[in-house]
Design an enzyme around this catalytic site. Structure first.
Site, PDB file in Angstrom:
ATOM      1  CG  ASP A 168     -13.054  44.010  87.369  1.00 45.06           C
ATOM      2  OD1 ASP A 168     -12.298  42.838  88.098  1.00 45.06           O
ATOM      3  OD2 ASP A 168     -13.783  44.097  86.931  1.00 45.06           O
ATOM      4  CG  HIS A 415     -14.731  51.140  78.236  1.00 43.51           C
ATOM      5  ND1 HIS A 415     -15.660  50.252  78.864  1.00 43.51           N
ATOM      6  CD2 HIS A 415     -13.734  51.437  79.095  1.00 43.51           C
ATOM      7  CE1 HIS A 415     -15.724  50.775  80.436  1.00 43.51           C
ATOM      8  NE2 HIS A 415     -14.190  50.949  80.406  1.00 43.51           N
ATOM      9  CE1 TYR A 496     -24.196  45.719  84.390  1.00 44.87           C
ATOM     10  CE2 TYR A 496     -24.979  46.836  87.121  1.00 44.87           C
ATOM     11  CZ  TYR A 496     -23.608  46.825  85.703  1.00 44.87           C
ATOM     12  OH  TYR A 496     -22.235  46.639  86.272  1.00 44.87           O
ATOM     13  NE  ARG A 497     -22.418  51.232  86.115  1.00 46.39           N
ATOM     14  CZ  ARG A 497     -22.056  51.018  86.981  1.00 46.39           C
ATOM     15  NH1 ARG A 497     -21.225  49.836  87.270  1.00 46.39           N
ATOM     16  NH2 ARG A 497     -20.839  51.743  87.772  1.00 46.39           N
TER      17      ARG A 497
HETATM   18  P1  FAD Z   1     -19.569  58.175  90.269  1.00 49.33           P
HETATM   19  O1  FAD Z   1     -19.012  58.520  88.779  1.00 49.33           O
HETATM   20  O2  FAD Z   1     -19.227  59.108  90.867  1.00 49.33           O
HETATM   21  O3  FAD Z   1     -21.402  58.103  89.748  1.00 49.33           O
HETATM   22  C1  FAD Z   1     -22.285  56.822  88.883  1.00 49.33           C
HETATM   23  C2  FAD Z   1     -23.154  58.314  88.801  1.00 49.33           C
HETATM   24  O4  FAD Z   1     -24.167  57.343  90.142  1.00 49.33           O
HETATM   25  C3  FAD Z   1     -22.921  59.915  88.616  1.00 49.33           C
HETATM   26  O5  FAD Z   1     -23.214  59.450  86.981  1.00 49.33           O
HETATM   27  C4  FAD Z   1     -24.359  60.103  89.295  1.00 49.33           C
HETATM   28  O6  FAD Z   1     -24.936  60.008  87.414  1.00 49.33           O
HETATM   29  C5  FAD Z   1     -24.960  59.619  89.897  1.00 49.33           C
HETATM   30  N1  FAD Z   1     -24.476  59.978  91.535  1.00 49.33           N
HETATM   31  C6  FAD Z   1     -23.197  59.529  91.792  1.00 49.33           C
HETATM   32  N2  FAD Z   1     -22.978  60.667  93.427  1.00 49.33           N
HETATM   33  C7  FAD Z   1     -24.056  60.964  93.807  1.00 49.33           C
HETATM   34  C8  FAD Z   1     -24.443  61.071  94.345  1.00 49.33           C
HETATM   35  N3  FAD Z   1     -23.828  61.651  95.441  1.00 49.33           N
HETATM   36  N4  FAD Z   1     -26.051  61.366  94.669  1.00 49.33           N
HETATM   37  C9  FAD Z   1     -26.875  61.845  93.232  1.00 49.33           C
HETATM   38  N5  FAD Z   1     -26.408  60.828  92.025  1.00 49.33           N
HETATM   39  C10 FAD Z   1     -25.300  60.663  92.592  1.00 49.33           C
HETATM   40  N6  FAD Z   1     -18.262  49.132  87.503  1.00 49.33           N
HETATM   41  C11 FAD Z   1     -18.533  48.460  88.370  1.00 49.33           C
HETATM   42  O7  FAD Z   1     -19.536  47.860  88.953  1.00 49.33           O
HETATM   43  N7  FAD Z   1     -17.804  46.991  88.640  1.00 49.33           N
HETATM   44  C12 FAD Z   1     -16.939  47.143  87.661  1.00 49.33           C
HETATM   45  O8  FAD Z   1     -15.911  45.215  88.674  1.00 49.33           O
HETATM   46  C13 FAD Z   1     -16.417  47.656  87.063  1.00 49.33           C
HETATM   47  N8  FAD Z   1     -15.138  47.290  86.286  1.00 49.33           N
HETATM   48  C14 FAD Z   1     -14.185  48.381  85.339  1.00 49.33           C
HETATM   49  C15 FAD Z   1     -13.008  48.209  84.581  1.00 49.33           C
HETATM   50  C16 FAD Z   1     -12.691  49.391  83.799  1.00 49.33           C
HETATM   51  C17 FAD Z   1     -11.397  48.903  82.869  1.00 49.33           C
HETATM   52  C18 FAD Z   1     -13.753  50.046  84.105  1.00 49.33           C
HETATM   53  C19 FAD Z   1     -13.212  51.122  82.929  1.00 49.33           C
HETATM   54  C20 FAD Z   1     -14.700  50.927  84.408  1.00 49.33           C
HETATM   55  C21 FAD Z   1     -14.970  49.834  85.507  1.00 49.33           C
HETATM   56  N9  FAD Z   1     -16.668  49.921  86.308  1.00 49.33           N
HETATM   57  C22 FAD Z   1     -16.897  48.959  86.770  1.00 49.33           C
HETATM   58  C23 FAD Z   1     -17.122  51.578  85.952  1.00 49.33           C
HETATM   59  C24 FAD Z   1     -17.017  52.428  86.921  1.00 49.33           C
HETATM   60  O9  FAD Z   1     -15.700  52.802  87.059  1.00 49.33           O
HETATM   61  C25 FAD Z   1     -17.061  52.419  88.535  1.00 49.33           C
HETATM   62  O10 FAD Z   1     -18.813  51.450  88.282  1.00 49.33           O
HETATM   63  C26 FAD Z   1     -16.914  53.350  89.420  1.00 49.33           C
HETATM   64  O11 FAD Z   1     -16.915  52.292  90.822  1.00 49.33           O
HETATM   65  C27 FAD Z   1     -17.802  54.364  88.729  1.00 49.33           C
HETATM   66  O12 FAD Z   1     -18.342  55.482  88.889  1.00 49.33           O
HETATM   67  P2  FAD Z   1     -17.722  55.875  90.664  1.00 49.33           P
HETATM   68  O13 FAD Z   1     -17.465  55.259  91.896  1.00 49.33           O
HETATM   69  O14 FAD Z   1     -16.622  57.312  90.494  1.00 49.33           O
HETATM   70  O15 FAD Z   1     -18.863  56.709  90.331  1.00 49.33           O
END
Ligand code: FAD
Length: 553
Positions: A168, A415, A496-497
């Protein structure tokens, strides 16, 4: 407040003196360059989504200084990552890797152990190493966001040929989101299922003084093996990728991802359902349609309140009372919106040329209309700024940020989510919705559930929006989440998470046969990370050095 001085001072990790820690940081600085290591000794600063902090969670469930980094290090290469691992093993300093750190709702960029050194992989390791227009695959580093991948595909003139799948919000990392088993909304929405191949740096130092880097699947072949690395995920022998998702066993430095061919047309649709009690019969209708791919994407069935909240106005625009916003008030306000008064809204997309879409859409229309009071909203009647069009962009692979708007529901909007998985059955949906409603009622919180229907399962995503500065409210939110997790587990459902703060509890519900799964994970952890330096506690997996010593929550 946007920035506040640290009240508790530099968050030095447990087990090392401040002086020794500062000496160790200087050592890391001289090895990597002074600009690539920053100490977190001044303030807690939050920004908006695109300027999120990398030291802590901008949407904290606890005090902001509880899950907080002591320093951030920015590797520029796999060699730098190896060097950081060696350094952490030498000084026994916990590391926490993030790709971008926009894991909002699940802990943001915060480490689980206070004072960990965050490895911000994304800042400098952000190359798109390959986009293969024949195989529809790509190979990316951790800092590649969904926006960046989408833009690069357009820049190379491939936009008409291939799509990405985005969650999203598009500002997250393709690698980070996939490792946390995130979801998007095209038919390629199960990101983990769609990845192919990892490169991983292991967290220990071998007898030869070196740190191992290995590639999974076909990437493990010698010279020339990369030709099928992104096409065939398994290679030969055990399929190892799984242990690097939702874990703390390795640092992923490259990942392969599949891309979706342009299906030759797409069309979003939206239906509303009048009554709360329509949930169970509707889910029964959705199941066979989804499994047979008539409903083609990870579709969403959302509660009416979410449709209201995503308009971006604060709750006080609609209601000033305490306790959950009453249904009649929600319905009254929905009356003046595009959906009209309703209990549930279904957002979906059909793919392919018009004649193929037409066939599938008419089946869906007939099936959905078996629910009395079902209404199809004609997209042609919707203004350009209607949220429906954001769903339309996302389900056709264009990153967006509209979804952030529901976070404005509360001041200092934050949230956290309750995300149980169940079969696509009406009875399961009712049980989960029922327990969520009861627990939200007890804590006086608004309930915003969305059922995200996968293929043979659905995730119920219940987002609780709260004031990130209101400790009393946060306590109620935590209680509500913990009660729902326990209630769901008692009925046979698991998450799931989950948020960093709840990982021990959720891991504890996967306890079949005397916690055999966690015993296996602990065995892997102790073998791969004997000094316990990598993301201690992530997903409930604690290294020996920390296990059963009061760190579990
Ligand atoms: P990161 O924060 O970089 O990684 C996530 C975690 O994975 C880290 O904390 C770490 O523990 C591990 N990690 C990351 N990189 C590595 C690495 N290279 N090696 C080992 N471990 C690692 N999520 C969804 O999936 N679907 C949605 O539709 C969605 N909608 C959202 C809507 C809103 C309004 C908000 C606020 C959040 C939403 N999210 C959603 C949650 C989140 O924002 C996303 O999943 C986002 O993509 C995760 O953050 P990131 O990609 O920066 O990952």
């Amino acid at each position: 407040p946007d920035a506040a001085p640290l009240r508790r001072g530099l968050p030095v990790p447990q087990g090392i003196s401040k002086t020794a820690f500062l000496v160790a940081i200087e050592e890391l600085r001289s090895a990597l360059g002074p600009d690539h290591v920053t100490l977190n000794d001044k303030e807690v600063k939050n920004g908006w989504y695109m300027e999120h902090p990398n030291t802590h969670d901008m949407m904290p469930l606890f005090d902001s200084e509880e899950f907080i980094a002591s320093a951030v290090v920015y590797p520029g290469s796999v060699e730098d990552v190896k060097l950081i691992v060696k350094w952490a093993n030498k000084h026994l300093i916990p590391l926490f890797p993030i790709s971008i750190g926009r894991n909002l709702g699940y802990g943001g960029s915060a480490p689980r152990v206070r004072g960990s050194v965050t490895i911000d992989l994304g800042r400098r390791m952000n190359r798109i190493l390959e986009i293969n227009a024949d195989d529809f695959t790509c190979l990316v580093e951790p800092g590649v966001t969904f926006y960046a991948l989408h833009e690069e595909i357009q820049k190379r003139g491939l936009g008409d040929k291939m799509w990405i799948d985005t969650p999203d919000l598009g500002g997250g990392s393709v690698v980070g989101n996939t490792l946390d088993r995130g979801v998007g909304y095209t038919p390629y929405g199960d990101h983990w299922a769609c990845h192919s191949g990892l490169e991983v740096v292991l967290p220990s130092v071998g007898d030869d003084g070196d740190v191992s880097v290995f590639r999974t699947g076909m990437g493990a072949l010698g010279v020339g093996g990369e030709n099928t690395w992104q096409c065939f995920p398994y290679g030969f022998g055990p399929y190892n990728d799984g242990i690097f998702s939702q874990s703390n066993f390795g640092i992923v430095t490259k990942m392969g991802m599949t891309l979706m061919p342009n299906p030759g047309g797409f069309e979003s649709f939206m239906y509303t359902f009048a009554n709360e009690s329509d949930l169970a019969p509707l889910i029964e209708i959705i199941r066979p349609l989804r499994i047979s791919n008539i409903l083609e994407n990870v579709a969403q069935l959302r509660h009416g309140l979410q449709t209201l909240s995503v308009k971006g106005h604060p709750r006080t625009n609609y209601y000033n009372g305490s306790g959950p916003m009453p249904d009649p008030i929600i319905r009254q306000h929905l009356r003046s919106t595009a959906t009209g008064e309703c209990a549930w809204v279904y957002y979906g997309m059909s793919y392919g040329p018009a004649h193929i879409r037409g066939h599938k859409l008419s089946i869906i229309d007939n099936e959905f209309h078996r629910i009395p009071g079902c209404k199809r909203i004609d997209p042609a009647t919707l203004p350009a700024d209607e949220y429906f069009w954001s769903r339309d962009r996302i389900a056709s692979g264009t990153p967006d940020l509209e979804e952030l708007k529901w976070v404005n529901w509360m001041p200092n909007g934050a949230h956290a989510a309750f995300s149980p998985v169940s079969p696509i059955k009406g009875a399961d949906a009712e049980k989960l919705y029922g327990l969520a409603k009861r627990r939200h009622g007890e804590q006086g919180l608004d309930l915003m559930p969305a059922f995200c229907v996968g293929l043979r399962e659905m995730h119920l995503i219940v987002e609780i929006v709260y004031d990130g500065t209101d400790m009393g409210m946060k306590k109620r939110v935590e209680k509500c989440l913990r009660d729902m997790i326990d209630d769901a587990a008692a009925l046979g459902y698991g998450e799931y998470r989950t948020h960093l703060a709840l990982m021990d509890q959720v891991a504890g519900t996967y306890n079949w046969n005397d916690n055999a799964l966690m015993k296996f994970n602990n065995t892997l952890k102790d073998a791969l990370d004997p000094n316990g330096i990598l993301a201690p506690g992530r997903c409930g997996i604690w290294p020996k050095r920390y296990r059963n010593r009061g760190w579990e929550l």
